[in-house]
Design a protein around this motif. Structure first.
Motif, mmCIF file in Angstrom:
data_model
loop_
_atom_site.group_PDB
_atom_site.id
_atom_site.type_symbol
_atom_site.label_atom_id
_atom_site.label_comp_id
_atom_site.label_asym_id
_atom_site.label_seq_id
_atom_site.Cartn_x
_atom_site.Cartn_y
_atom_site.Cartn_z
ATOM 1 N N VAL A 58 0.843 -1.191 0.000
ATOM 2 C CA VAL A 58 0.000 0.000 0.000
ATOM 3 C C VAL A 58 0.883 1.247 0.000
ATOM 4 C CG1 VAL A 58 -1.770 -1.234 1.301
ATOM 5 C CG2 VAL A 58 -0.169 0.248 2.518
ATOM 6 N N SER A 59 0.261 2.383 -0.262
ATOM 7 C CA SER A 59 0.994 3.647 -0.244
ATOM 8 C C SER A 59 1.221 4.087 1.196
ATOM 9 C CB SER A 59 0.205 4.725 -1.001
ATOM 10 O OG SER A 59 -1.020 5.006 -0.340
ATOM 11 N N VAL A 60 2.182 4.971 1.389
ATOM 12 C CA VAL A 60 2.460 5.478 2.732
ATOM 13 C C VAL A 60 1.250 6.234 3.274
ATOM 14 C CG1 VAL A 60 3.927 7.016 4.092
ATOM 15 C CG2 VAL A 60 4.936 5.624 2.285
ATOM 16 N N ALA A 61 0.529 6.930 2.395
ATOM 17 C CA ALA A 61 -0.645 7.695 2.821
ATOM 18 C C ALA A 61 -1.747 6.774 3.350
ATOM 19 C CB ALA A 61 -1.169 8.526 1.655
ATOM 20 N N PHE A 62 -2.008 5.680 2.668
ATOM 21 C CA PHE A 62 -3.065 4.764 3.088
ATOM 22 C C PHE A 62 -2.629 3.886 4.260
ATOM 23 C CE2 PHE A 62 -5.489 0.727 2.562
ATOM 24 C CZ PHE A 62 -6.748 1.241 2.832
ATOM 25 N N TYR A 63 -1.345 3.821 4.501
ATOM 26 C CA TYR A 63 -0.803 3.018 5.601
ATOM 27 C C TYR A 63 -1.428 3.410 6.939
ATOM 28 C CZ TYR A 63 2.859 0.841 8.500
ATOM 29 O OH TYR A 63 3.550 0.084 9.421
ATOM 30 N N TYR A 64 -1.770 4.679 7.086
ATOM 31 C CA TYR A 64 -2.402 5.173 8.315
ATOM 32 C C TYR A 64 -3.758 4.519 8.540
ATOM 33 C CZ TYR A 64 -5.356 8.458 10.937
ATOM 34 O OH TYR A 64 -6.246 9.024 11.795
ATOM 35 N N GLU B 177 0.367 13.229 -4.099
ATOM 36 C CA GLU B 177 -0.866 12.473 -4.329
ATOM 37 C C GLU B 177 -2.082 13.365 -4.091
ATOM 38 O OE1 GLU B 177 0.910 8.144 -2.817
ATOM 39 O OE2 GLU B 177 -0.629 9.184 -1.672
ATOM 40 N N THR B 178 -3.096 13.149 -4.867
ATOM 41 C CA THR B 178 -4.353 13.877 -4.723
ATOM 42 C C THR B 178 -5.433 12.913 -4.231
ATOM 43 O OG1 THR B 178 -3.770 15.395 -6.525
ATOM 44 C CG2 THR B 178 -6.086 15.288 -5.864
ATOM 45 N N THR C 37 -8.997 3.757 -6.307
ATOM 46 C CA THR C 37 -7.742 4.201 -6.904
ATOM 47 C C THR C 37 -6.943 3.006 -7.427
ATOM 48 O OG1 THR C 37 -6.470 4.045 -4.833
ATOM 49 C CG2 THR C 37 -7.688 6.086 -5.237
ATOM 50 N N GLU C 38 -5.964 3.307 -8.258
ATOM 51 C CA GLU C 38 -5.130 2.254 -8.830
ATOM 52 C C GLU C 38 -4.141 1.684 -7.803
ATOM 53 O OE1 GLU C 38 -3.189 3.832 -12.232
ATOM 54 O OE2 GLU C 38 -5.040 4.051 -13.420
ATOM 55 N N SER C 39 -3.874 2.422 -6.750
ATOM 56 C CA SER C 39 -2.889 1.993 -5.759
ATOM 57 C C SER C 39 -3.466 1.049 -4.706
ATOM 58 C CB SER C 39 -2.283 3.219 -5.060
ATOM 59 O OG SER C 39 -3.291 3.950 -4.371
ATOM 60 N N PHE C 40 -4.774 0.771 -4.777
ATOM 61 C CA PHE C 40 -5.393 -0.074 -3.752
ATOM 62 C C PHE C 40 -4.879 -1.502 -3.828
ATOM 63 C CE2 PHE C 40 -8.815 -3.062 -2.530
ATOM 64 C CZ PHE C 40 -8.902 -2.725 -1.177
#
Length: 333
Positions: free
Chosen positions: A113-119, A292-293, A166-169
């Motif tokens: 996962v992305s660092v942003a979604f890690y939270y 990221e947006t 999103t594509e990063s999921f």
């Protein structure tokens, strides 16, 4: 006449707690970004090997400090202990298994996962803490605290829903995030118990955890087929590779120590809340760093989780104050 001294002692205690929490925030956020670079930027699909090298580095640092403290006791201080003592092994191993599960699932989550979604993926720690304190310790939680947990779960659900657009999921990354929250709650609860077996020595517990974890990761790497992947890695014998791996190892040692220290000077609950609040700041930094947006609802999920955690902390604080007053009144009677 003793009031100024009492205030000074209380002030010193608060300053110490603030310094420890601040150190945890800085080191934890730095470690997340370093680990993300190691897990996703090296083109080496061996997350357990990266994690194993970190605990091996931590074990080496602790062993070196232990040896130096015996030779130069005035210059280096390290608690005396032997990780290969049978009684020590028996008492600390259960916590080390939780430690291994915690750092493994955390890194696996971060890999996918992305660092942003890690939270958001790690936001269920407080919820698991409530469930596990009831299951393991038999402690009931008030309706108000449970309502806060429902709020956290709602925020988590909204976050997963928005991230899935999103594509990063990554579903597997989200699952590892939930498992990471579960293992962190278990680790926090058992840390307080285990510290008494090592004379409340944080350094010693960190030493034992990393030594045992370094051994536990070996069969996991074999099962996951990472030994062959590492052997075939094109940059295996290049200096820069081991340089960045060592940086990750030092960060791994630092976060392991400050995590245990924060639990010791505060409580498992405070540690979990501190971790959640830190992760919120980490999310803002990550979205800015990676440009990221995110949607309004995505940010709403972060706010809901943060508010739920904050309300939960306030509810527990009021409940503890009330319990303390009741105990004081009963003693007077």
């Amino acid at each position: 006449m003793y009031q100024p001294l009492e205030k000074e002692n209380l002030c010193t205690k608060y300053i110490r707690i603030a310094v420890v929490v601040a150190a945890y925030w800085v080191i934890s956020i730095l470690t997340v970004f370093v680990n993300k670079a190691l897990l996703s930027g090296l083109k080496l699909d061996a997350p357990l090997f990266v994690t194993w090298f970190q605990v091996l580095t931590s074990s080496t640092i602790c062993f070196t400090m232990s040896m130096l403290s015996k030779r130069y006791p005035r210059a280096v201080s390290f608690p005396e202990g032997n990780p290969f003592d049978r009684e020590t092994f028996r008492k600390v191993l259960p916590l080390s298994i939780l430690f291994t599960a915690m750092i493994a699932t955390n890194n696996l989550c971060l890999k996918y996962v992305s660092v942003a979604f890690y939270y958001v993926g790690r936001s269920l720690t407080t919820v698991f803490n409530v469930l596990l304190t009831y299951v393991l310790l038999g402690q009931n939680t008030s309706p108000k605290a449970c309502l806060c947990c429902v709020m956290i779960v709602a925020g988590f659900w909204i976050g997963v829903d928005q991230e899935s657009l999103t594509e990063s999921f990554s579903l597997i990354g989200t699952v590892f995030g939930v498992l990471g929250s579960l293992s962190l709650s278990l680790y926090s609860i058992h840390t307080k118990r285990t510290l008494q077996h090592v004379n409340q020595e944080v350094w010693l517990l960190s030493y034992y955890n990393n030594v045992y974890s370094a051994v536990l990761f070996i069969p996991l790497m074999l099962i996951n087929g990472e030994v062959q992947k590492v052997a075939n890695y094109e940059h295996l014998f290049e200096g820069w590779f081991w340089g960045v791996m060592t940086i990750g190892g030092v960060c791994g040692f630092a976060i392991g120590f400050v995590t245990t220290l924060q639990i010791k000077v505060t409580s498992p609950l405070t540690h979990n809340i501190s971790g959640t609040a830190k992760a919120c700041a980490q999310t803002v930094i990550a979205t800015s760093w990676y440009q990221e947006t995110k949607s309004f609802l995505w940010w709403t999920s972060n706010v809901v989780v943060l508010l739920g955690s904050a309300f939960y902390t306030r509810v527990k604080q009021l409940e503890m104050d009330q319990t303390h007053r009741e105990q004081m009144n009963s003693q007077k009677v």
